[in-house]
Design an enzyme around this catalytic site. Structure first.
Site, PDB file in Angstrom:
ATOM      1  N   ASP A  30       0.850  -1.191   0.000  1.00 37.90           N
ATOM      2  CA  ASP A  30       0.000   0.000   0.000  1.00 37.90           C
ATOM      3  C   ASP A  30       0.890   1.248   0.000  1.00 37.90           C
ATOM      4  O   ASP A  30       1.887   1.318   0.724  1.00 37.90           O
ATOM      5  CB  ASP A  30      -0.921  -0.007   1.224  1.00 37.90           C
ATOM      6  N   ILE A  31       0.502   2.228  -0.788  1.00 41.19           N
ATOM      7  CA  ILE A  31       1.310   3.451  -0.907  1.00 41.19           C
ATOM      8  C   ILE A  31       1.247   4.292   0.368  1.00 41.19           C
ATOM      9  O   ILE A  31       2.148   5.098   0.630  1.00 41.19           O
ATOM     10  CB  ILE A  31       0.846   4.246  -2.163  1.00 41.19           C
ATOM     11  N   GLY A  91     -15.977   2.960   3.533  1.00 42.01           N
ATOM     12  CA  GLY A  91     -14.621   3.497   3.536  1.00 42.01           C
ATOM     13  C   GLY A  91     -13.815   3.147   2.302  1.00 42.01           C
ATOM     14  O   GLY A  91     -12.610   3.407   2.249  1.00 42.01           O
ATOM     15  N   GLN A  92     -14.457   2.564   1.285  1.00 35.05           N
ATOM     16  CA  GLN A  92     -13.722   2.188   0.068  1.00 35.05           C
ATOM     17  C   GLN A  92     -13.410   3.445  -0.751  1.00 35.05           C
ATOM     18  O   GLN A  92     -14.278   4.297  -0.953  1.00 35.05           O
ATOM     19  CB  GLN A  92     -14.555   1.210  -0.771  1.00 35.05           C
ATOM     20  N   HIS A  98     -10.226  -5.249  -3.348  1.00 36.84           N
ATOM     21  CA  HIS A  98      -8.907  -5.534  -2.791  1.00 36.84           C
ATOM     22  C   HIS A  98      -9.045  -5.903  -1.319  1.00 36.84           C
ATOM     23  O   HIS A  98      -9.933  -5.409  -0.625  1.00 36.84           O
ATOM     24  CB  HIS A  98      -7.955  -4.346  -2.951  1.00 36.84           C
ATOM     25  N   HIS A 100      -7.001  -5.688   2.148  1.00 33.15           N
ATOM     26  CA  HIS A 100      -5.853  -5.150   2.885  1.00 33.15           C
ATOM     27  C   HIS A 100      -5.327  -6.233   3.820  1.00 33.15           C
ATOM     28  O   HIS A 100      -6.113  -6.926   4.483  1.00 33.15           O
ATOM     29  CB  HIS A 100      -6.266  -3.974   3.777  1.00 33.15           C
TER      30      HIS A 100
HETATM   31  P1  5GP Z   1      -9.663   1.456   0.222  1.00 32.79           P
HETATM   32  O1  5GP Z   1      -9.909   2.631   1.100  1.00 32.79           O
HETATM   33  O2  5GP Z   1     -10.305   1.601  -1.127  1.00 32.79           O
HETATM   34  O3  5GP Z   1     -10.006   0.143   0.885  1.00 32.79           O
HETATM   35  O4  5GP Z   1      -8.114   1.372   0.056  1.00 32.79           O
HETATM   36  C1  5GP Z   1      -7.425   1.808  -1.046  1.00 32.79           C
HETATM   37  C2  5GP Z   1      -5.972   1.726  -0.697  1.00 32.79           C
HETATM   38  O5  5GP Z   1      -5.219   1.855  -1.889  1.00 32.79           O
HETATM   39  C3  5GP Z   1      -5.513   2.833   0.258  1.00 32.79           C
HETATM   40  O6  5GP Z   1      -4.985   2.240   1.440  1.00 32.79           O
HETATM   41  C4  5GP Z   1      -4.458   3.585  -0.549  1.00 32.79           C
HETATM   42  O7  5GP Z   1      -3.357   3.975   0.231  1.00 32.79           O
HETATM   43  C5  5GP Z   1      -4.062   2.573  -1.607  1.00 32.79           C
HETATM   44  N1  5GP Z   1      -3.655   3.187  -2.869  1.00 32.79           N
HETATM   45  C6  5GP Z   1      -4.315   4.152  -3.554  1.00 32.79           C
HETATM   46  N2  5GP Z   1      -3.640   4.479  -4.671  1.00 32.79           N
HETATM   47  C7  5GP Z   1      -2.542   3.683  -4.698  1.00 32.79           C
HETATM   48  C8  5GP Z   1      -1.457   3.567  -5.618  1.00 32.79           C
HETATM   49  O8  5GP Z   1      -1.380   4.247  -6.645  1.00 32.79           O
HETATM   50  N3  5GP Z   1      -0.506   2.646  -5.319  1.00 32.79           N
HETATM   51  C9  5GP Z   1      -0.579   1.865  -4.203  1.00 32.79           C
HETATM   52  N4  5GP Z   1       0.420   0.996  -4.011  1.00 32.79           N
HETATM   53  N5  5GP Z   1      -1.580   1.963  -3.314  1.00 32.79           N
HETATM   54  C10 5GP Z   1      -2.554   2.859  -3.555  1.00 32.79           C
END
Ligand code: 5GP
Ligand code: ZN
Length: 111
Positions: A30-31, A91-92, A98, A100
């Site tokens: 994760d970034i 929270g998506q 995906h 985590h």
């Molecule tokens: P969500 O909130 O949708 O469950 O999580 C999305 C996750 O994707 C976040 O934790 C965010 O840091 C990660 N993320 C978003 N853009 C990128 C990216 O360009 N590269 C990587 N490696 N992670 C990303």
């Protein structure tokens, strides 16, 4: 999905720190990590969220879940947490399914 950030990572159009890849699944760090180890397991097929999954995704979902302990162990984690944010209210932020996986350091708080 041309504007999906995870599809771009899957196609190699955007760099990510890959930790696993096969014909169906990719995993990368994760970034914005929220723990010392924090990676995402992502199906290569563009599925919007867990809420959009159907029985046809059952095998793939099982495979993704079983990858979590395998990759966590390979990265040295003794324990980890999994999280699947679903929908904006869940929270998506990235609307490509995906899982985590995060851990490392101190025991994670209960919530
Ligand atoms: P969500 O909130 O949708 O469950 O999580 C999305 C996750 O994707 C976040 O934790 C965010 O840091 C990660 N993320 C978003 N853009 C990128 C990216 O360009 N590269 C990587 N490696 N992670 C990303
Ligand atoms: Zn996508």
């Amino acid at each position: 999905m041309t504007d999906c950030i995870f599809c771009k990572i899957i196609k190699g159009e955007i760099n990510a720190s890959l930790i696993y890849e096969d014909e169906e699944v990719i995993a990368f760090n994760d970034i914005r990590p929220i723990a010392p180890v924090h990676f995402l397991i992502v199906p290569k097929q563009h599925v919007v969220s867990l809420a959009e999954c159907s029985p046809s995704e059952q095998r793939l979902l099982g495979k993704i879940l079983l990858l979590a302990p395998q990759l966590a162990s390979e990265l040295g984690l003794k324990g980890f947490r999994t999280m699947i944010n679903t929908g904006r209210e869940g929270g998506q932020e990235v609307f490509h399914l995906h899982v985590h996986v995060f851990g490392g350091g101190e025991a994670l708080p209960k919530t």
